[in-house]
Design a protein around this motif. Structure first.
Motif, PDB file in Angstrom:
ATOM      1  N   LEU A 175       0.969  -1.097   0.018  1.00  0.00           N
ATOM      2  CA  LEU A 175       0.049   0.107  -0.184  1.00  0.00           C
ATOM      3  C   LEU A 175       0.685   1.233   0.067  1.00  0.00           C
ATOM      4  O   LEU A 175       0.506   2.197  -0.827  1.00  0.00           O
ATOM      5  CB  LEU A 175      -0.935  -0.029   1.180  1.00  0.00           C
ATOM      6  CG  LEU A 175      -2.125  -1.083   1.135  1.00  0.00           C
ATOM      7  CD1 LEU A 175      -2.890  -0.619   2.485  1.00  0.00           C
ATOM      8  CD2 LEU A 175      -2.954  -0.646   0.040  1.00  0.00           C
ATOM      9  N   MET A 178       2.117   1.618  -3.457  1.00  0.00           N
ATOM     10  CA  MET A 178       1.068   2.275  -4.022  1.00  0.00           C
ATOM     11  C   MET A 178       0.855   3.823  -4.066  1.00  0.00           C
ATOM     12  O   MET A 178       0.972   4.544  -4.873  1.00  0.00           O
ATOM     13  CB  MET A 178      -0.293   1.389  -3.918  1.00  0.00           C
ATOM     14  CG  MET A 178      -1.419   1.833  -4.736  1.00  0.00           C
ATOM     15  SD  MET A 178      -2.185   3.240  -4.194  1.00  0.00           S
ATOM     16  CE  MET A 178      -3.004   3.054  -2.451  1.00  0.00           C
ATOM     17  N   ARG A 192      -2.829   9.223   5.142  1.00  0.00           N
ATOM     18  CA  ARG A 192      -3.843   8.506   4.595  1.00  0.00           C
ATOM     19  C   ARG A 192      -3.297   6.900   4.420  1.00  0.00           C
ATOM     20  O   ARG A 192      -4.415   6.143   4.074  1.00  0.00           O
ATOM     21  CB  ARG A 192      -4.026   9.041   2.830  1.00  0.00           C
ATOM     22  CG  ARG A 192      -4.210  10.272   2.694  1.00  0.00           C
ATOM     23  CD  ARG A 192      -4.882  10.486   1.590  1.00  0.00           C
ATOM     24  NE  ARG A 192      -6.026  10.146   1.014  1.00  0.00           N
ATOM     25  CZ  ARG A 192      -6.553  10.223  -0.047  1.00  0.00           C
ATOM     26  NH1 ARG A 192      -5.724  11.030  -0.962  1.00  0.00           N
ATOM     27  NH2 ARG A 192      -7.475   9.672  -0.508  1.00  0.00           N
ATOM     28  N   PRO A 196      -3.918   5.290   9.218  1.00  0.00           N
ATOM     29  CA  PRO A 196      -5.031   4.469   9.102  1.00  0.00           C
ATOM     30  C   PRO A 196      -4.655   2.898   9.421  1.00  0.00           C
ATOM     31  O   PRO A 196      -5.406   2.050   9.919  1.00  0.00           O
ATOM     32  CB  PRO A 196      -5.883   4.769   8.005  1.00  0.00           C
ATOM     33  CG  PRO A 196      -5.194   5.998   7.689  1.00  0.00           C
ATOM     34  CD  PRO A 196      -3.733   6.017   8.048  1.00  0.00           C
ATOM     35  N   TRP A 273     -14.190   0.463   8.543  1.00  0.00           N
ATOM     36  CA  TRP A 273     -14.118  -0.236   7.243  1.00  0.00           C
ATOM     37  C   TRP A 273     -13.838  -1.603   7.559  1.00  0.00           C
ATOM     38  O   TRP A 273     -13.511  -2.274   6.660  1.00  0.00           O
ATOM     39  CB  TRP A 273     -12.800   0.728   6.916  1.00  0.00           C
ATOM     40  CG  TRP A 273     -11.622   0.802   7.570  1.00  0.00           C
ATOM     41  CD1 TRP A 273     -11.548   1.758   8.592  1.00  0.00           C
ATOM     42  CD2 TRP A 273     -10.746  -0.018   7.822  1.00  0.00           C
ATOM     43  NE1 TRP A 273     -10.383   1.784   9.222  1.00  0.00           N
ATOM     44  CE2 TRP A 273      -9.698   0.540   8.767  1.00  0.00           C
ATOM     45  CE3 TRP A 273     -10.254  -1.310   7.342  1.00  0.00           C
ATOM     46  CZ2 TRP A 273      -8.689  -0.004   9.206  1.00  0.00           C
ATOM     47  CZ3 TRP A 273      -9.035  -1.951   7.767  1.00  0.00           C
ATOM     48  CH2 TRP A 273      -8.099  -1.128   8.882  1.00  0.00           C
ATOM     49  N   PRO A 275     -13.934  -5.340   8.736  1.00  0.00           N
ATOM     50  CA  PRO A 275     -15.237  -6.221   8.857  1.00  0.00           C
ATOM     51  C   PRO A 275     -15.101  -6.790  10.341  1.00  0.00           C
ATOM     52  O   PRO A 275     -16.166  -7.011  10.918  1.00  0.00           O
ATOM     53  CB  PRO A 275     -14.911  -7.131   7.875  1.00  0.00           C
ATOM     54  CG  PRO A 275     -14.238  -6.738   6.594  1.00  0.00           C
ATOM     55  CD  PRO A 275     -13.162  -5.551   7.358  1.00  0.00           C
ATOM     56  N   ARG A 278     -16.831  -4.313  12.702  1.00  0.00           N
ATOM     57  CA  ARG A 278     -18.571  -3.900  12.469  1.00  0.00           C
ATOM     58  C   ARG A 278     -19.426  -4.490  13.158  1.00  0.00           C
ATOM     59  O   ARG A 278     -19.205  -5.658  13.173  1.00  0.00           O
ATOM     60  CB  ARG A 278     -18.626  -3.906  10.926  1.00  0.00           C
ATOM     61  CG  ARG A 278     -19.325  -2.736  10.354  1.00  0.00           C
ATOM     62  CD  ARG A 278     -19.224  -2.808   8.738  1.00  0.00           C
ATOM     63  NE  ARG A 278     -18.211  -2.928   8.135  1.00  0.00           N
ATOM     64  CZ  ARG A 278     -17.817  -3.431   7.228  1.00  0.00           C
ATOM     65  NH1 ARG A 278     -18.460  -4.383   6.522  1.00  0.00           N
ATOM     66  NH2 ARG A 278     -16.476  -3.185   6.686  1.00  0.00           N
TER      67      ARG A 278
ATOM     68  N   LEU B 110      -6.009  -1.402  -2.662  1.00  0.00           N
ATOM     69  CA  LEU B 110      -7.108  -0.410  -2.310  1.00  0.00           C
ATOM     70  C   LEU B 110      -6.663  -0.125  -0.739  1.00  0.00           C
ATOM     71  O   LEU B 110      -6.388  -0.909   0.104  1.00  0.00           O
ATOM     72  CB  LEU B 110      -8.467  -0.905  -2.540  1.00  0.00           C
ATOM     73  CG  LEU B 110      -8.788  -1.372  -3.931  1.00  0.00           C
ATOM     74  CD1 LEU B 110     -10.264  -1.815  -4.010  1.00  0.00           C
ATOM     75  CD2 LEU B 110      -8.667  -0.224  -4.983  1.00  0.00           C
ATOM     76  N   LEU B 111      -7.099   1.143  -0.265  1.00  0.00           N
ATOM     77  CA  LEU B 111      -6.907   1.315   0.912  1.00  0.00           C
ATOM     78  C   LEU B 111      -8.187   0.818   1.617  1.00  0.00           C
ATOM     79  O   LEU B 111      -9.329   1.382   1.165  1.00  0.00           O
ATOM     80  CB  LEU B 111      -6.941   3.043   0.938  1.00  0.00           C
ATOM     81  CG  LEU B 111      -5.617   3.726   0.439  1.00  0.00           C
ATOM     82  CD1 LEU B 111      -5.859   5.052   0.478  1.00  0.00           C
ATOM     83  CD2 LEU B 111      -4.357   3.190   1.150  1.00  0.00           C
ATOM     84  N   PRO B 112      -8.137   0.049   2.749  1.00  0.00           N
ATOM     85  CA  PRO B 112      -9.432  -0.545   3.380  1.00  0.00           C
ATOM     86  C   PRO B 112     -10.116   0.614   3.991  1.00  0.00           C
ATOM     87  O   PRO B 112     -11.240   0.217   4.121  1.00  0.00           O
ATOM     88  CB  PRO B 112      -8.609  -1.934   4.122  1.00  0.00           C
ATOM     89  CG  PRO B 112      -7.284  -1.802   3.874  1.00  0.00           C
ATOM     90  CD  PRO B 112      -6.984  -0.572   3.099  1.00  0.00           C
ATOM     91  N   TRP B 113      -9.521   1.495   4.238  1.00  0.00           N
ATOM     92  CA  TRP B 113     -10.244   2.437   5.394  1.00  0.00           C
ATOM     93  C   TRP B 113     -10.715   3.713   4.522  1.00  0.00           C
ATOM     94  O   TRP B 113     -11.334   4.599   4.826  1.00  0.00           O
ATOM     95  CB  TRP B 113      -9.381   3.093   6.310  1.00  0.00           C
ATOM     96  CG  TRP B 113      -7.806   3.302   5.960  1.00  0.00           C
ATOM     97  CD1 TRP B 113      -7.523   4.506   4.974  1.00  0.00           C
ATOM     98  CD2 TRP B 113      -6.728   2.120   5.701  1.00  0.00           C
ATOM     99  NE1 TRP B 113      -6.138   4.277   4.732  1.00  0.00           N
ATOM    100  CE2 TRP B 113      -5.756   3.058   5.137  1.00  0.00           C
ATOM    101  CE3 TRP B 113      -6.557   1.154   6.340  1.00  0.00           C
ATOM    102  CZ2 TRP B 113      -4.488   2.470   4.863  1.00  0.00           C
ATOM    103  CZ3 TRP B 113      -5.474   0.582   6.183  1.00  0.00           C
ATOM    104  CH2 TRP B 113      -4.256   1.173   5.567  1.00  0.00           C
ATOM    105  N   TRP B 153     -17.224  -0.026   1.499  1.00  0.00           N
ATOM    106  CA  TRP B 153     -15.967  -0.239   1.860  1.00  0.00           C
ATOM    107  C   TRP B 153     -15.147  -1.217   0.918  1.00  0.00           C
ATOM    108  O   TRP B 153     -16.263  -2.197   0.651  1.00  0.00           O
ATOM    109  CB  TRP B 153     -15.835  -0.865   3.297  1.00  0.00           C
ATOM    110  CG  TRP B 153     -16.500   0.397   4.200  1.00  0.00           C
ATOM    111  CD1 TRP B 153     -17.316   0.200   4.883  1.00  0.00           C
ATOM    112  CD2 TRP B 153     -15.747   1.407   4.796  1.00  0.00           C
ATOM    113  NE1 TRP B 153     -17.540   1.119   5.960  1.00  0.00           N
ATOM    114  CE2 TRP B 153     -16.533   1.904   5.531  1.00  0.00           C
ATOM    115  CE3 TRP B 153     -14.623   2.188   4.353  1.00  0.00           C
ATOM    116  CZ2 TRP B 153     -16.515   3.162   6.306  1.00  0.00           C
ATOM    117  CZ3 TRP B 153     -14.391   3.470   4.860  1.00  0.00           C
ATOM    118  CH2 TRP B 153     -15.197   3.854   5.896  1.00  0.00           C
ATOM    119  N   ALA B 155     -13.776  -3.777   1.567  1.00  0.00           N
ATOM    120  CA  ALA B 155     -13.760  -5.279   2.026  1.00  0.00           C
ATOM    121  C   ALA B 155     -15.070  -5.771   1.713  1.00  0.00           C
ATOM    122  O   ALA B 155     -15.409  -7.184   1.764  1.00  0.00           O
ATOM    123  CB  ALA B 155     -13.911  -4.887   3.634  1.00  0.00           C
TER     124      ALA B 155
END
Lengths: 280, 269
Positions: A175, A178, A192, A196, A273, A275, A278, B110-113, B153, B155
């Motif tokens: 990431l 990226m 960013r 996080p 975000w 899972p 959540r 991808l940024l998961p957040w 999201w 996910a």
């Protein structure tokens, strides 16, 4: 409106067939009451054992006595003063220790130089049980607020430091690559991607830190203080007021629970975000 | 998605008469001069490569694992420094072409957040206001058929959908060069075919130069204008594929070409 509500209603009814059709308050829902059965039974048994003389109330007050002690302490205002003093100490120690831990964790996670310079030292200090410093701390600070602040801050520092560092190190390097390829500068990369990504781990540190915060505070207040919950418990012991001692213990437990619930709430908001967090 | 890609096939057949080089859109040409890359003084992975890819060409690079094809792509993108030689894009040294060059990785990354739409907006960097970026990101999502997922999201998406979000992110800045590093390798066969059609359609619409690294020869034959086989850091085979688009799977000419390339790859074992 009734039409559009129908399918949703039907679905929830199918998912939970045990739920009666009549509108019932949520807390009366049997499935929500089940977890409370065992604690209620224990308290009831405890009360019966106390009032029938099966257990001497000199060693273990009955629940009603504890409630009564709480009521009178609340009425004299003694309880609120002590609670407030303990809360402020916990908060101050947590903010100072947690803040420094977070700062070092971020610095050492982001800068190799900073890590080389300080990590070994911090890891060495970590192996000293912070409560063993109490005699030394009393010599330095007396039984002032400084002593409690120092101990709580020291206790909270390490879990937050270690978990922040771990969180930053375990951010997915793919990431980060990226982010670079897509033209993020160091600042954007931090806000960013890195922060996080480290947040779940920082939250783990936060919860450990909160646990240590209460533990340290209890010990520090019990050993050396002239106000606060721990002091209240020690005073009560002097006068054999077992109900107040138990009250203080229960309040500590309650405060710990409140702190944990707040963290959970924060986690669920910040990590929506993920899972794993959540509706957890 | 199925509806939009069925529609787009119509447009594809129209433009396909003149073999896939549209006049609109910007594209970069890529020129390599004696390009060499060795890691930490070891054996060179890329050995003195000379290559020219005209603007707007779809080049597929195939080769066995470890033949240097991914390294070549990373060099062109500026993710690695060449040990010797030069890379020029449109005749200029390849520094700071920023949003003109985009890459799609093997993983979606991808940024998961971040919500799907904000993930796409990452491709726009600091261009314009946040609202503008989101607006353009939504347009790019529409292009890959994921508008309804904009506020989800990552996910919650399937593997293919995530890769489509990654494609939207790569394309939202309207790059002139798109590098694809085995982007479909992890997808199931049907999703892969859909994604290939989508990439083909969008490239014809936007006209960028595309470089696809893959070990799937069938994919290279289906998509590319030109196929390069890389062996030991050098070009072993360089063939143009001028079959009309969209290409039909199982076409005998394409199958023969695929067989020839596979033979070449297997011969060097």
């Amino acid at each position: 409106m009734a039409d559009s509500a129908l399918p949703a209603l039907a679905r929830s009814a199918a998912a939970r067939p045990a739920r009666p059709a009549a509108r019932m308050p949520r807390w009366l829902d049997p499935s929500r009451l089940i977890p409370w059965l065992v604690p209620a039974a224990i308290i009831l048994g405890w009360q019966v054992a106390g009032s029938t003389g099966l257990v001497s109330t000199r060693f273990m007050p009955a629940p009603l006595d504890v409630v009564r002690a709480g009521w009178s302490a609340a009425q004299t205002g003694e309880l609120w003063v002590n609670l407030w003093v303990s809360f402020l100490r916990a908060l101050a120690g947590f903010v100072v220790g947690g803040g420094i831990g977070l700062a070092f964790g971020l610095a050492n996670g982001l800068s190799k130089l900073s890590e080389k310079l300080t990590d070994t030292t911090l890891q060495m200090v970590r192996n000293v049980p912070h409560l063993s410093l109490i005699p030394l701390v009393i010599l330095w600070f007396g039984i002032d607020e400084g002593a409690k602040l120092f101990l709580v801050a020291l206790g909270v520092f390490f879990p937050i430091y270690a978990n922040t560092l771990h969180g930053i190190r375990s951010v997915d390097p793919q990431l980060i690559e990226m982010g670079r390829v897509y033209g993020m500068n160091r600042r954007e990369l931090f806000w960013r991607v890195v922060l996080p990504g480290a947040l779940p781990s920082i939250f783990v540190g936060l919860r450990y830190g909160l646990g240590i915060m209460w533990l340290t505070l209890i010990v520090a207040e019990t050993i050396s203080a002239n106000s606060g919950l721990g002091y209240m418990a020690m005073q009560a012991r002097e006068f054999m007021l077992v109900d107040v001692v138990v009250l203080a213990i229960l309040i500590y437990a309650l405060l710990g629970k409140v702190a944990d619930s707040l963290t959970r709430l924060l986690e669920r908001t910040c990590l929506a975000w993920n899972p794993a967090y959540r509706n957890g | 998605m199925t509806a939009s890609s069925a529609l787009s096939f119509e447009t594809v057949t129209e433009t396909a008469r003149t073999p896939s080089r549209p006049a609109t859109g910007r594209a970069l040409s890529v020129t390599l001069r004696r390009l060499t890359k060795a890691f930490d003084g070891g054996e060179p992975v890329i050995r003195g490569l000379d290559l020219h890819m005209p603007a707007g060409q779809f080049v597929a690079i195939v080769g066995r694992s470890g033949c240097g094809k991914s390294t070549l792509l990373r060099l062109i993108l500026g993710l690695e420094e060449p040990s010797a030689g030069r890379i020029s894009l449109d005749g200029r040294e390849s520094r700071d072409t920023g949003a003109l060059r985009r890459i799609m990785f093997q993983e979606p990354r991808l940024l998961p957040w971040a919500r799907v739409v904000d993930n796409v907006a990452v491709g726009l960097g600091r261009e314009g206001s946040r609202a503008e970026r989101r607006e353009r990101a939504r347009e790019a999502l529409d292009e890959v058929g994921l508008t309804p997922k904009a506020d989800e999201w990552p996910a919650t998406l399937s593997g293919g959908q995530r890769q489509r979000v990654a494609l939207a992110r790569a394309l939202v800045s309207r790059p002139a060069l798109l590098a694809l590093d085995e982007p479909l390798g992890a997808l199931d066969a049907l999703t892969r075919i859909e994604m290939q059609a989508m990439i083909e359609r969008i490239r014809i619409e936007q006209g960028f130069t595309a470089i696809l690294v893959t070990h799937d020869v069938g994919e290279a034959v289906a998509l590319a204008d030109r196929i390069l086989v890389i062996e030991d850091g050098a070009v072993a085979l360089d063939v143009d594929v001028d079959a009309p688009r969209p290409r039909r799977r199982g076409d005998p000419d394409l199958a023969a070409l695929e067989g020839r390339i596979l033979d070449q790859l297997l011969a060097c074992a």
